[in-house]
Design a protein around this motif. Structure first.
Motif, PDB file in Angstrom:
ATOM      1  N   LEU A  45      53.969  38.789  48.226  1.00  0.00           N
ATOM      2  CA  LEU A  45      53.641  39.960  49.070  1.00  0.00           C
ATOM      3  C   LEU A  45      54.021  39.898  50.278  1.00  0.00           C
ATOM      4  CD1 LEU A  45      49.977  40.841  47.669  1.00  0.00           C
ATOM      5  CD2 LEU A  45      52.202  41.784  46.864  1.00  0.00           C
ATOM      6  N   ASP A  46      54.563  38.681  50.933  1.00  0.00           N
ATOM      7  CA  ASP A  46      54.825  38.737  52.132  1.00  0.00           C
ATOM      8  C   ASP A  46      55.974  39.507  53.060  1.00  0.00           C
ATOM      9  OD1 ASP A  46      53.123  36.309  52.168  1.00  0.00           O
ATOM     10  OD2 ASP A  46      54.686  34.764  51.877  1.00  0.00           O
ATOM     11  N   LYS A  47      56.645  40.074  51.989  1.00  0.00           N
ATOM     12  CA  LYS A  47      57.697  41.008  52.497  1.00  0.00           C
ATOM     13  C   LYS A  47      57.067  42.531  52.740  1.00  0.00           C
ATOM     14  CE  LYS A  47      61.495  38.768  50.477  1.00  0.00           C
ATOM     15  NZ  LYS A  47      62.846  38.572  49.699  1.00  0.00           N
ATOM     16  N   LEU A  48      55.589  42.691  52.491  1.00  0.00           N
ATOM     17  CA  LEU A  48      55.193  43.965  52.769  1.00  0.00           C
ATOM     18  C   LEU A  48      54.288  44.226  53.925  1.00  0.00           C
ATOM     19  CD1 LEU A  48      53.569  44.580  49.159  1.00  0.00           C
ATOM     20  CD2 LEU A  48      55.497  45.744  50.030  1.00  0.00           C
ATOM     21  N   PRO A  49      54.351  45.446  54.483  1.00  0.00           N
ATOM     22  CA  PRO A  49      53.415  45.338  55.836  1.00  0.00           C
ATOM     23  C   PRO A  49      51.784  45.464  55.367  1.00  0.00           C
ATOM     24  CG  PRO A  49      54.229  47.443  54.872  1.00  0.00           C
ATOM     25  CD  PRO A  49      54.986  46.419  54.261  1.00  0.00           C
ATOM     26  N   LYS A  50      51.153  44.205  55.437  1.00  0.00           N
ATOM     27  CA  LYS A  50      50.002  44.138  54.536  1.00  0.00           C
ATOM     28  C   LYS A  50      48.888  43.567  55.438  1.00  0.00           C
ATOM     29  CE  LYS A  50      50.707  39.664  52.708  1.00  0.00           C
ATOM     30  NZ  LYS A  50      51.694  39.297  53.604  1.00  0.00           N
ATOM     31  N   THR A  51      47.618  43.696  55.235  1.00  0.00           N
ATOM     32  CA  THR A  51      46.595  43.251  55.783  1.00  0.00           C
ATOM     33  C   THR A  51      46.118  41.895  54.808  1.00  0.00           C
ATOM     34  OG1 THR A  51      45.015  44.684  54.759  1.00  0.00           O
ATOM     35  CG2 THR A  51      45.896  45.167  57.101  1.00  0.00           C
ATOM     36  N   GLU A  52      44.826  41.230  55.434  1.00  0.00           N
ATOM     37  CA  GLU A  52      44.498  40.014  54.555  1.00  0.00           C
ATOM     38  C   GLU A  52      43.823  40.883  53.322  1.00  0.00           C
ATOM     39  OE1 GLU A  52      45.527  37.569  55.259  1.00  0.00           O
ATOM     40  OE2 GLU A  52      45.282  36.888  57.458  1.00  0.00           O
ATOM     41  N   PRO A  53      44.204  39.867  52.283  1.00  0.00           N
ATOM     42  CA  PRO A  53      43.573  40.519  51.000  1.00  0.00           C
ATOM     43  C   PRO A  53      42.200  40.760  50.694  1.00  0.00           C
ATOM     44  CG  PRO A  53      44.351  38.282  50.475  1.00  0.00           C
ATOM     45  CD  PRO A  53      44.461  38.539  52.006  1.00  0.00           C
ATOM     46  N   ILE A  54      41.841  41.394  49.746  1.00  0.00           N
ATOM     47  CA  ILE A  54      40.535  41.448  49.189  1.00  0.00           C
ATOM     48  C   ILE A  54      40.461  40.620  47.674  1.00  0.00           C
ATOM     49  CG2 ILE A  54      38.405  42.753  48.087  1.00  0.00           C
ATOM     50  CD1 ILE A  54      38.942  44.895  50.175  1.00  0.00           C
ATOM     51  N   ILE A  55      39.661  39.799  47.456  1.00  0.00           N
ATOM     52  CA  ILE A  55      39.797  39.040  46.058  1.00  0.00           C
ATOM     53  C   ILE A  55      38.504  39.092  45.482  1.00  0.00           C
ATOM     54  CG2 ILE A  55      40.230  36.753  45.216  1.00  0.00           C
ATOM     55  CD1 ILE A  55      41.846  35.868  47.333  1.00  0.00           C
ATOM     56  N   ILE A  56      38.461  39.461  44.257  1.00  0.00           N
ATOM     57  CA  ILE A  56      37.208  39.653  43.358  1.00  0.00           C
ATOM     58  C   ILE A  56      37.129  38.645  42.462  1.00  0.00           C
ATOM     59  CG2 ILE A  56      36.156  41.359  42.052  1.00  0.00           C
ATOM     60  CD1 ILE A  56      37.803  43.517  43.541  1.00  0.00           C
ATOM     61  N   CYS A  57      35.964  37.820  42.339  1.00  0.00           N
ATOM     62  CA  CYS A  57      35.982  37.037  41.511  1.00  0.00           C
ATOM     63  C   CYS A  57      34.572  36.646  41.182  1.00  0.00           C
ATOM     64  CB  CYS A  57      36.537  35.625  42.119  1.00  0.00           C
ATOM     65  SG  CYS A  57      35.773  34.697  43.277  1.00  0.00           S
ATOM     66  N   ASN A  58      34.340  35.714  40.202  1.00  0.00           N
ATOM     67  CA  ASN A  58      32.670  35.373  39.918  1.00  0.00           C
ATOM     68  C   ASN A  58      32.355  34.240  40.759  1.00  0.00           C
ATOM     69  OD1 ASN A  58      33.488  33.050  38.268  1.00  0.00           O
ATOM     70  ND2 ASN A  58      34.071  34.384  36.521  1.00  0.00           N
ATOM     71  N   ASN A  59      30.971  33.896  40.649  1.00  0.00           N
ATOM     72  CA  ASN A  59      30.341  32.961  41.360  1.00  0.00           C
ATOM     73  C   ASN A  59      30.836  31.697  41.139  1.00  0.00           C
ATOM     74  OD1 ASN A  59      28.279  32.260  43.143  1.00  0.00           O
ATOM     75  ND2 ASN A  59      27.536  30.862  41.711  1.00  0.00           N
ATOM     76  N   GLU A  60      31.296  31.394  39.879  1.00  0.00           N
ATOM     77  CA  GLU A  60      31.521  30.072  39.304  1.00  0.00           C
ATOM     78  C   GLU A  60      32.866  29.611  39.940  1.00  0.00           C
ATOM     79  OE1 GLU A  60      31.345  26.495  37.803  1.00  0.00           O
ATOM     80  OE2 GLU A  60      29.853  27.853  37.417  1.00  0.00           O
ATOM     81  N   HIS A  61      33.756  30.799  40.112  1.00  0.00           N
ATOM     82  CA  HIS A  61      35.088  30.196  40.781  1.00  0.00           C
ATOM     83  C   HIS A  61      35.359  30.366  42.252  1.00  0.00           C
ATOM     84  CE1 HIS A  61      36.471  31.765  36.395  1.00  0.00           C
ATOM     85  NE2 HIS A  61      35.937  30.562  36.456  1.00  0.00           N
ATOM     86  N   ARG A  62      34.254  30.270  42.972  1.00  0.00           N
ATOM     87  CA  ARG A  62      34.465  30.605  44.433  1.00  0.00           C
ATOM     88  C   ARG A  62      35.139  29.866  45.200  1.00  0.00           C
ATOM     89  NH1 ARG A  62      29.294  29.195  43.315  1.00  0.00           N
ATOM     90  NH2 ARG A  62      28.249  28.120  44.705  1.00  0.00           N
ATOM     91  N   PHE A  63      34.732  28.500  44.954  1.00  0.00           N
ATOM     92  CA  PHE A  63      35.206  27.531  45.684  1.00  0.00           C
ATOM     93  C   PHE A  63      36.717  27.255  45.518  1.00  0.00           C
ATOM     94  CE2 PHE A  63      30.510  26.166  45.318  1.00  0.00           C
ATOM     95  CZ  PHE A  63      30.220  26.558  46.402  1.00  0.00           C
ATOM     96  N   MET A  64      37.202  27.483  44.252  1.00  0.00           N
ATOM     97  CA  MET A  64      38.442  27.307  44.002  1.00  0.00           C
ATOM     98  C   MET A  64      39.218  28.454  44.533  1.00  0.00           C
ATOM     99  SD  MET A  64      38.885  26.191  39.930  1.00  0.00           S
ATOM    100  CE  MET A  64      37.815  27.377  39.422  1.00  0.00           C
TER     101      MET A  64
END
Length: 469
Positions: A45-64
Motif C-alpha cells: 500500500l506504500d504508493k497510496l495516500p494512506k494513514t497508519e492502519p487499523i489491524i484486527i486480530c485476536n488476543n493470541e496473535h497480538r504479539f506477533m
C-alpha cells in the motif's frame, strides 16, 4: 483524502499445515518472500495516500502482529483485539467506529492479511479507480476477474454498468459446482469474491445501522467502552460476545442499494492450499517451486518447503513436501485439500502440533522449545533491546540461565546483577526473579528448567511490568 487500511488478521486457518497452525496462522508466515503475508499486505500500500492502519486480530496473535508491524517501522497502528470472533461485519464496524473517534471520516480499505497480489501496480490502479465512487457514498467491493472455473471461491454477479469499470452488484453467490463455475466463467458476468472493500467509514456505518441495527449498537458500545493495553485496543468480551455473527456480505452488501463491484486483474490468490501456493510461486525448468535448503534430482511439478533441515528428493513428481522443526507433510499435490483431515486427527488426539510451533512470541521477544525429558525442559530465549520479563516465582522448578549473546540484567531475590556472554546464573525454587536486556543487541540465553513439575502454569507473577513466558 486519506485512505485508512483495515487489515483483517484474525484467521486461524489450517489448510497450510504444518506451517500454518491455530496459534501461528498463515498471515504471519513468510510464504512467498522474506516478509510475512501481513507485512506484504501493508507494504504493497506504500504508493497510496494512506494513514497508519487499523489491524484486527485476536488476543493470541497480538504479539506477533505488534512485532511484525514494528519491523516495518510502524509504531502507532491501532491494533484491535477481538475477544471472540464474530465475522467480518462486526469487525469492520469496530474499525469504522475507531477510525471516526476524532471526528474524521476516512476511506476504509478493507483487506485480508493472508492474500497474495502478484501485480501490485494493477492493484493500486484499481483502488485509485474506485475513489470517485467512494466519494459519492458508494460501497465498492473488488471482484477478481476469474482465470478458470474455480469451485473454492464465492462469486459476485455484475448488474448493469454503473460507470467506467464499475457495475452494480446483482448478487453474491456461494461456491458453485464445477459445471456452474464453468457457466460463470463463460458468461463474463461473474467475478471471484475477494473480500476486499473500499468505502467511507460513515457510509458503511450508516448502511449497517439501516440493515443491522443490533450489530451497529453493540459495536458502537464496544468501542466506547474499549481500553488501551500496551499497543492494543481491548474490546470487552461481555459486550462483544452478544454480537451477531455475520459477514459484511450478508449484513450489508446484499441489502444495500449502494453496493458496486469493480473487476480487478491483479494476480490475486487467497493461497487456500499448498497447490495454490505452488501456483503463485516462481518455478524451475521442471515445474518445481521450493524454499529453504533443498536439493532436487529427477523431480518435477512439486512444491518443497524446508524450514530447518536439508530436504532432498529423487525421482518424484507432483508432490508437496513441507518440513518444520516438529512435523513433516508429504502429500500428492492433487490431494492437498485433505490436509484438513490430518489436522482434525491431531485435534482428536489432543496433539499440540495442530495448535502451535516450537517458537512462542511474547511482548519482549520469543522463546523456542529445544528439548525436554522427565525432569528437565530446555528453551532458547530471545529478548529484544530494552525489554524485560515480569517478576515471577515458581514453586516446583528451579532454573539455570546461560547467556550466549548480549547481556542480561537479572533480578534474583534481593540481588540485582549482570550476566554476560558465557556466564550463567541459578534461580532457586521460590525466588522472585526476572531479567531484562539493557543492551543494544538481542539478548539470547538458554534456560534449563529442572524439577518434578515443569508446566507453564507453575508461575506466580508479581506486579504488572513485562510479561512472563
Amino acid at each position: 483524502m486519506k485512505i485508512k487500511p483495515v487489515i483483517m488478521a484474525g484467521g486461524s486457518g489450517s489448510r497450510l499445515w504444518p506451517l500454518s497452525r491455530t496459534h501461528y496462522p498463515k498471515q504471519f508466515i513468510s510464504l512467498v518472500n522474506n516478509d510475512s503475508m501481513l507485512q506484504n499486505t501493508i507494504s504493497r500500500l506504500d504508493k497510496l495516500p494512506k494513514t497508519e492502519p487499523i489491524i484486527i486480530c485476536n488476543n493470541e496473535h497480538r504479539f506477533m502482529v505488534a512485532q511484525q508491524i514494528r519491523e516495518l517501522g510502524i509504531n502507532n497502528a491501532n491494533i484491535i483485539l477481538e475477544p471472540v470472533g464474530r465475522n467480518t461485519a462486526p469487525a469492520i464496524a469496530l474499525a469504522a467506529f475507531e477510525a471516526m473517534k476524532d471526528g474524521d471520516d476516512p476511506f476504509l480499505l478493507v483487506l485480508a492479511a493472508d492474500h497474495v497480489i502478484q501485480d501490485e501496480n494493477n492493484f493500486i490502479n484499481s483502488i485509485n479507480r474506485a475513489i470517485p465512487a467512494v466519494e459519492s457514498d458508494l460501497l465498492v467491493t473488488f471482484g477478481i476477474i476469474p482465470t478458470h472455473a474455480e469451485t473454492g471461491y464465492g462469486y459476485i454477479k455484475q448488474g448493469k454498468k454503473f460507470a467506467d469499470d464499475l457495475f452494480e452488484v446483482d448478487a453474491f453467490v456461494e461456491k458453485p459446482t464445477l459445471e456452474v463455475a464453468k457457466q460463470y466463467l463463460n458468461s463474463g458476468e461473474y467475478s471471484w469474491n475477494s473480500g476486499m472493500f473500499l468505502f467511507k467509514a460513515s457510509t458503511y456505518l450508516n448502511e449497517l445501522k439501516k440493515y443491522n441495527l443490533e450489530i451497529y449498537n453493540i459495536c458502537h458500545n464496544a468501542i466506547l467502552s474499549s481500553y488501551t493495553d500496551l499497543d492494543f485496543i481491548r474490546i470487552r468480551k461481555e459486550l462483544f460476545e452478544c454480537c451477531p455473527d455475520k459477514s459484511i456480505d450478508y449484513a450489508v452488501m446484499e441489502k444495500t442499494d449502494k453496493a458496486v463491484v469493480l473487476p480487478m486483474d491483479a494476480g490475486w490468490s487467497d493461497v487456500g492450499s499448498w497447490s495454490a501456493l505452488w501456483d503463485v510461486h516462481n518455478k524451475d525448468e521442471n515445474g518445481n517451486a521450493y524454499r529453504g535448503d533443498v536439493i532436487l534430482d529427477s523431480t518435477s511439478n512439486s512444491f518443497i518447503y524446508s524450514q530447518n533441515k536439508l530436504v532432498t528428493t529423487v525421482g518424484v513428481d507432483n508432490l508437496v513436501i513441507v518440513e518444520t522443526k516438529d512435523a513433516i507433510l508429504i502429500a500428492n499435490k492433487d490431494k492437498v485439500q485433505d490436509v484438513k483431515n490430518i489436522v482434525s486427527r491431531l485435534k482428536q488426539e489432543n496433539r499440540i502440533e495442530y495448535q502451535k510451533h516450537l517458537d512462542v512470541y511474547r511482548p519482549w521477544g520469543k522463546h523456542e522449545h529445544i528439548a525436554e525429558g522427565e525432569r528437565y525442559h530446555v528453551k532458547k530465549v530471545t529478548v529484544r533491546p530494552g525489554e524485560k520479563t515480569a517478576t515471577q516465582i515458581h514453586y516446583h522448578r528451579a532454573e539455570h540461565w546461560v547467556v550466549v549473546s548480549g547481556t542480561a540484567k537479572v533480578i534474583n531475590g534481593n540481588e540485582i546483577y549482570l550476566v554476560s556472554e558465557n556466564q550463567s546464573t541459578y534461580i532457586q525454587i521460590g525466588s522472585p526473579h526476572s531479567f531484562e536486556n539493557p543492551g543494544k543487541v538481542n539478548l539470547e540465553l538458554i534456560e534449563v528448567r529442572t524439577g518434578n513439575y515443569l508446566s507453564e502454569d507453575d508461575i506466580v507473577r508479581i506486579g504488572s511490568e513485562g510479561e512472563g513466558y
